[in-house]
Design a protein around this motif. Sequence first.
Motif, PDB file in Angstrom:
ATOM      1  N   ILE A  73       0.736  -1.478  -0.105  1.00  0.00           N
ATOM      2  CA  ILE A  73      -0.036  -0.223  -0.606  1.00  0.00           C
ATOM      3  C   ILE A  73       0.978   1.466   0.449  1.00  0.00           C
ATOM      4  N   VAL A  74       1.862   1.397   0.804  1.00  0.00           N
ATOM      5  CA  VAL A  74       2.506   2.460   0.966  1.00  0.00           C
ATOM      6  C   VAL A  74       3.254   3.107  -0.188  1.00  0.00           C
ATOM      7  N   PRO A  75       4.171   1.816  -0.771  1.00  0.00           N
ATOM      8  CA  PRO A  75       5.067   2.804  -2.166  1.00  0.00           C
ATOM      9  C   PRO A  75       3.752   3.499  -3.435  1.00  0.00           C
ATOM     10  N   GLU A  76       2.476   2.795  -3.003  1.00  0.00           N
ATOM     11  CA  GLU A  76       1.825   3.967  -3.889  1.00  0.00           C
ATOM     12  C   GLU A  76       1.238   5.006  -4.273  1.00  0.00           C
ATOM     13  N   THR A  77       2.008   5.065  -2.918  1.00  0.00           N
ATOM     14  CA  THR A  77       1.163   6.574  -2.421  1.00  0.00           C
ATOM     15  C   THR A  77       2.671   7.499  -2.616  1.00  0.00           C
ATOM     16  N   GLY A  78       3.567   6.897  -2.900  1.00  0.00           N
ATOM     17  CA  GLY A  78       4.494   8.733  -3.319  1.00  0.00           C
ATOM     18  C   GLY A  78       5.191   8.239  -1.866  1.00  0.00           C
ATOM     19  N   ILE A  79       4.604   7.856  -0.928  1.00  0.00           N
ATOM     20  CA  ILE A  79       5.693   8.380   0.374  1.00  0.00           C
ATOM     21  C   ILE A  79       6.982   7.350   0.453  1.00  0.00           C
ATOM     22  N   SER A  80       8.023   8.332   1.636  1.00  0.00           N
ATOM     23  CA  SER A  80       9.459   7.443   1.223  1.00  0.00           C
ATOM     24  C   SER A  80       9.143   6.257   2.488  1.00  0.00           C
ATOM     25  N   PHE A  81       9.582   5.279   1.497  1.00  0.00           N
ATOM     26  CA  PHE A  81       8.989   3.540   2.592  1.00  0.00           C
ATOM     27  C   PHE A  81      10.539   2.467   2.623  1.00  0.00           C
ATOM     28  N   LYS A  82      10.866   2.513   3.993  1.00  0.00           N
ATOM     29  CA  LYS A  82      12.179   1.490   4.750  1.00  0.00           C
ATOM     30  C   LYS A  82      11.105   0.134   5.005  1.00  0.00           C
ATOM     31  N   THR A  83      11.830  -0.736   5.457  1.00  0.00           N
ATOM     32  CA  THR A  83      11.590  -2.189   5.882  1.00  0.00           C
ATOM     33  C   THR A  83      12.566  -2.424   7.211  1.00  0.00           C
ATOM     34  N   ILE A  84      12.071  -3.483   7.957  1.00  0.00           N
ATOM     35  CA  ILE A  84      13.079  -3.979   9.124  1.00  0.00           C
ATOM     36  C   ILE A  84      12.380  -5.315   9.048  1.00  0.00           C
ATOM     37  N   LYS A  85      12.977  -6.482   9.446  1.00  0.00           N
ATOM     38  CA  LYS A  85      12.401  -7.998   9.579  1.00  0.00           C
ATOM     39  C   LYS A  85      12.026  -7.980  11.027  1.00  0.00           C
ATOM     40  N   ILE A  86      10.538  -8.330  11.099  1.00  0.00           N
ATOM     41  CA  ILE A  86      10.417  -8.687  12.484  1.00  0.00           C
ATOM     42  C   ILE A  86       9.210  -9.678  12.442  1.00  0.00           C
ATOM     43  N   GLN A  87       8.605 -10.558  13.206  1.00  0.00           N
ATOM     44  CA  GLN A  87       7.550 -11.840  13.678  1.00  0.00           C
ATOM     45  C   GLN A  87       6.970 -11.287  15.066  1.00  0.00           C
ATOM     46  N   GLY A  88       5.636 -11.836  14.681  1.00  0.00           N
ATOM     47  CA  GLY A  88       5.542 -11.812  16.039  1.00  0.00           C
ATOM     48  C   GLY A  88       5.336 -13.084  17.418  1.00  0.00           C
ATOM     49  N   PHE A  89       4.881 -12.786  18.379  1.00  0.00           N
ATOM     50  CA  PHE A  89       5.206 -14.203  19.281  1.00  0.00           C
ATOM     51  C   PHE A  89       3.834 -15.071  18.959  1.00  0.00           C
ATOM     52  N   LYS A  90       4.478 -16.304  18.636  1.00  0.00           N
ATOM     53  CA  LYS A  90       3.190 -17.555  18.969  1.00  0.00           C
ATOM     54  C   LYS A  90       2.640 -17.082  20.558  1.00  0.00           C
ATOM     55  N   ARG A  91       1.393 -18.015  20.428  1.00  0.00           N
ATOM     56  CA  ARG A  91       0.901 -17.781  21.556  1.00  0.00           C
ATOM     57  C   ARG A  91       1.295 -19.315  22.232  1.00  0.00           C
ATOM     58  N   LYS A  92       1.894 -20.392  21.728  1.00  0.00           N
ATOM     59  CA  LYS A  92       2.054 -20.993  22.856  1.00  0.00           C
ATOM     60  C   LYS A  92       2.826 -21.595  22.427  1.00  0.00           C
ATOM     61  N   LEU A  93       4.102 -22.481  23.542  1.00  0.00           N
ATOM     62  CA  LEU A  93       5.797 -22.959  23.622  1.00  0.00           C
ATOM     63  C   LEU A  93       6.124 -23.372  22.244  1.00  0.00           C
ATOM     64  N   SER A  94       6.937 -22.077  21.705  1.00  0.00           N
ATOM     65  CA  SER A  94       7.462 -22.408  20.411  1.00  0.00           C
ATOM     66  C   SER A  94       9.114 -22.403  20.311  1.00  0.00           C
ATOM     67  N   PHE A  95       9.345 -23.444  18.917  1.00  0.00           N
ATOM     68  CA  PHE A  95      10.581 -22.554  19.315  1.00  0.00           C
ATOM     69  C   PHE A  95      10.917 -21.686  18.086  1.00  0.00           C
ATOM     70  N   GLU A  96      10.121 -21.287  17.145  1.00  0.00           N
ATOM     71  CA  GLU A  96       9.676 -19.744  16.853  1.00  0.00           C
ATOM     72  C   GLU A  96      10.259 -18.247  17.555  1.00  0.00           C
ATOM     73  N   ASN A  97       9.337 -18.622  18.415  1.00  0.00           N
ATOM     74  CA  ASN A  97       9.957 -17.687  19.291  1.00  0.00           C
ATOM     75  C   ASN A  97      11.025 -17.508  19.997  1.00  0.00           C
ATOM     76  N   ILE A  98      11.779 -18.201  19.374  1.00  0.00           N
ATOM     77  CA  ILE A  98      13.303 -17.891  19.827  1.00  0.00           C
ATOM     78  C   ILE A  98      13.887 -17.947  18.595  1.00  0.00           C
ATOM     79  N   LYS A  99      13.460 -17.556  18.048  1.00  0.00           N
ATOM     80  CA  LYS A  99      13.612 -16.752  16.279  1.00  0.00           C
ATOM     81  C   LYS A  99      13.018 -15.204  16.709  1.00  0.00           C
ATOM     82  N   THR A 100      12.199 -15.096  17.078  1.00  0.00           N
ATOM     83  CA  THR A 100      11.293 -14.284  17.228  1.00  0.00           C
ATOM     84  C   THR A 100      11.803 -13.436  17.673  1.00  0.00           C
TER      85      THR A 100
END
Length: 363
Positions: A46-73
């Motif tokens: 959505i944002v790039p189509e508006t012409g507004i300067s846009f940058k990204t970072i890499k992140i993800q949300g926590f799982k609500r149950k115990l998961s090895f993915e949360n270590i990566k998070t």
Amino acid sequence: MRILVTGGGTGGHIYPALAFIRYVQKIQPDSEFLYVGTHRGLENKIVPETGISFKTIKIQGFKRKLSFENIKTVQLFIESIKRSKEILREFKPDVVIGTGGYVSGSVVYAAARMKIPTIVHEQNSVPGITNKFLSRFADKVGICFPDAAQYFPESKTVLVGNPRAQEVVTSGKSEVLEQYGLLPDIPTVLIFGGSQGALKINQAVIQALPQFSQKEYQVLYASGDRYYNEISEKFDVGKISRNLSLQPYIKNMTDVMANVDLLIARAGATSIAEFTALGLPGILIPSPYVTNDHQTKNAQSLVNAGAVKMIADADLTGDKLVEAVDEIMNDPEKRERMAKASRQEGIPDAAERLWTLVNELVN
């Protein structure tokens, strides 16, 4: 002024941010903006189509149950703070505004640690985990529902509303319904379940269409692309009745909302901000698939005010939908009372309020 805005994941976090940016661009054209999102989120489309300067970072949300993915998070969160600080040093913002989503957690937290003025904007009556976390570090918290104040530090919290509301109130009465084969001078009900549509709403509308076709009011239904063909195959809506219009999507939604008499929709924060700014009565069917059931709580605050009726998703049927619509559309006095209550709950100067908060913080 240099303003960094961050938020993503859903349109509810993105569209208020963009509405605020557009407002500031009008009143202070020399302001500079940077939007920070994720490369995978909806904001990346959505944002790039508006012409507004846009940058990204890499992140993800926590799982609500115990998961090895949360270590990566956790690892990603630490890395994202480092990346956020790099972006902040490069852009040198006067203020950072976070509108929600995991990406705003990293950016606002980093900005607060760097002593840059920060504002958290919470659209819902029940805040998500990110904004609850950030409220301990941010300088100010702008809320859209008075009920949300209980979750944040009192000294920081200000009722500002949703900037989308201020954009909507510029729409006025017009002949826009003619674009959808309807008459502008007949009371009209607008039904939509979001850009993708909503299964339970679609099922109820299919059941209700034969009854709606006999009414004196009109019905405009935006089904979403996902369900449009299903209804089209079952009904030739145009031949059933002159008072029905089926559309896959409505691009000029704000113009249409300004020209209808009753709205039926989910209870998302942005939709609520829009229709209360216009003073529309509503029938809200909260989505049961959202965090903390916040749509039900969004809707309940308007039920308490007398602005809307609420039907639980699990209870929704065609008959119940028609009954609720008839109760409002066949009683002009009731409809006007609800419209007045809706208008009183709306905040049509929300973008201006948020801009005032920015200036109080920066100057």
